[in-house]
Design an enzyme around this catalytic site. Structure first.
Site, short mmCIF file in Angstrom:
data_model
loop_
_atom_site.label_atom_id
_atom_site.label_comp_id
_atom_site.label_asym_id
_atom_site.label_seq_id
_atom_site.Cartn_x
_atom_site.Cartn_y
_atom_site.Cartn_z
N ASN A 60 5.59 8.01 1.49
CA ASN A 60 4.17 8.16 1.13
C ASN A 60 3.18 9.11 1.98
O ASN A 60 2.35 9.52 1.72
CB ASN A 60 3.68 6.68 1.37
CG ASN A 60 4.15 5.58 0.68
OD1 ASN A 60 4.39 5.71 -0.65
ND2 ASN A 60 4.94 4.68 1.16
N GLY A 79 4.44 3.41 8.86
CA GLY A 79 4.71 4.22 7.55
C GLY A 79 6.10 4.65 7.35
O GLY A 79 7.05 4.49 7.98
N GLU A 80 6.16 5.37 6.04
CA GLU A 80 7.47 6.08 5.61
C GLU A 80 7.17 7.45 4.86
O GLU A 80 6.01 7.75 4.55
CB GLU A 80 7.88 5.18 4.30
CG GLU A 80 8.17 3.65 4.80
CD GLU A 80 7.19 2.74 4.42
OE1 GLU A 80 6.20 3.20 3.64
OE2 GLU A 80 6.96 1.64 4.88
N ASP A 85 0.93 -1.26 -0.08
CA ASP A 85 -0.12 -0.09 0.11
C ASP A 85 0.94 1.22 0.00
O ASP A 85 1.45 1.56 1.11
CB ASP A 85 -0.86 -0.10 1.31
CG ASP A 85 -1.87 1.25 1.55
OD1 ASP A 85 -1.76 2.00 0.35
OD2 ASP A 85 -2.67 1.43 2.36
N HIS A 86 1.19 1.89 -1.17
CA HIS A 86 2.10 2.94 -1.52
C HIS A 86 1.35 4.20 -2.29
O HIS A 86 0.29 3.96 -2.90
CB HIS A 86 3.16 2.54 -2.16
CG HIS A 86 4.25 2.11 -1.30
ND1 HIS A 86 5.47 2.60 -1.47
CD2 HIS A 86 4.54 1.15 -0.19
CE1 HIS A 86 6.30 1.77 -0.48
NE2 HIS A 86 5.53 0.96 0.01
N THR A 131 9.53 -8.50 7.37
CA THR A 131 10.17 -8.85 6.37
C THR A 131 11.70 -9.18 6.58
O THR A 131 12.59 -9.32 5.81
CB THR A 131 10.34 -7.78 5.16
OG1 THR A 131 10.88 -6.65 5.87
CG2 THR A 131 9.00 -7.40 4.80
#
Length: 315
Positions: A109, A105-106, A37-38, A190
């Protein structure tokens, strides 16, 4: 026995191709789906970034596999009340086979509307409150919430699944693993890190642990490494760079420090099924219940044939 799923990359592929890959994944024997989701891809070479909720609607008609977002950030770019509505609708579309994966988040985005990008402790605090809002709305009751970060007034969701949407929390460090145990129905990451999963379990986390990794099947190992380096060198960036760099251009600049040798060491490439099986075993041995595999690059059809015929028999 670990359950093996396929990881759909919204950074690399458009919506129609993602739906096609989901069908191929189900035909090849994969048991479930992750989908990223980006708003932006990590770099211009990846080149895509469709709106994940529209893609999930299409996937619900194209496949019977369970779907998890990996992961949605419900804190800055999209208010948690809207994420709650999107997730509830997705769960109805998927007839209950939907899990909302969330993370802190990041900047890549989340900064796009001009909001400041908080430090990690504040982002985790925001995530905890956002999950509280989402869970409240998923009860179907009218919600009034006046918290530190979010306000909700007279909000009620009318389209809801029969059961509340499971919420899994992404973790890459001990504090986020403990948060996942406290507020999540499951855990996702991950890294094949048994210690991190141990932190989640020690903090009381009882839900499934999802993990994922990338591969690049190709006619030769060299070709696989070159493709993976061109498209996903950013995966080898250290520390918090993935969380704080604000644009694909910045990731491209930082990724010039990543060599092909670093990529070759980090992920399975080429035609030998043994390396793919070794990576699967690493994640299974670390304690993951579900493992998701993402094929890098355009060779999707060849990958699914390879997986069905050469990797799956060895699992």
């Amino acid at each position: 026995m670990v359950s093996i799923g396929y990881f759909l990359s919204c950074e690399e592929f458009g919506p129609r191709e993602l739906v096609r890959q989901a069908r191929l994944a189900e035909e090849a024997g994969f048991e479930r789906l992750w989908i990223s989701d980006h708003f932006h891809p990590w770099n211009g070479e990846q080149g895509q970034s469709p709106f994940v909720w529209s893609v999930i609607g299409a996937l619900s008609e194209a496949t019977t596999l369970p779907i998890t977002t990996a992961v949605t950030c419900p804190t800055v770019r999209i208010h948690p009340a809207i994420v709650a509505q999107a997730a509830a609708t997705a769960a109805v579309q998927c007839e209950g086979r939907f899990t909302l994966g969330v993370g802190s988040g990041e900047a890549l985005n989340e900064h796009i509307l001009g909001d400041g990008w908080p430090p990690a402790p504040i982002r985790l605090e925001m995530l905890e409150e956002a999950v509280e809002v989402i869970r409240a709305l998923h009860t179907g009751e009218e919600v009034d919430h006046h918290g530190k970060h979010y306000t909700v007034e007279n909000a009620r969701l009318y389209t809801l699944p029969e059961q509340p949407v499971p919420i899994y929390v992404s973790a890459f460090a001990p504090k986020s693993a403990e948060l996942a145990a406290r507020i999540g129905d499951g855990f996702c990451s991950t890294m094949p890190d048994a210690e991190l999963i141990g932190k989640y379990r020690a903090a009381g986390g009882k839900g499934p642990a999802q993990g994922g990794f990338k591969v690049c099947h190709a006619p030769t190992e060299r070709e696989g490494v070159q493709t993976a380096h061109r498209l996903w060198a950013n995966e080898q960036l250290p520390g918090e760079l993935a969380q704080v760099l604000p644009t694909p251009k910045h990731f491209e600049q930082a990724s010039t420090l990543v060599t092909e040798d670093m990529v070759a060491e980090a992920l399975p490439t080429g035609p030998d099924p043994k390396r793919y099986l070794e990576s699967l075993r690493q994640y299974a041995d670390a304690g993951y219940d579900e493992v998701y595999v993402q094929q890098i690059g355009p060779g999707q059809d060849g990958f699914f044939d390879f997986w069905r015929n050469e990797v799956a028999p060895g699992v």
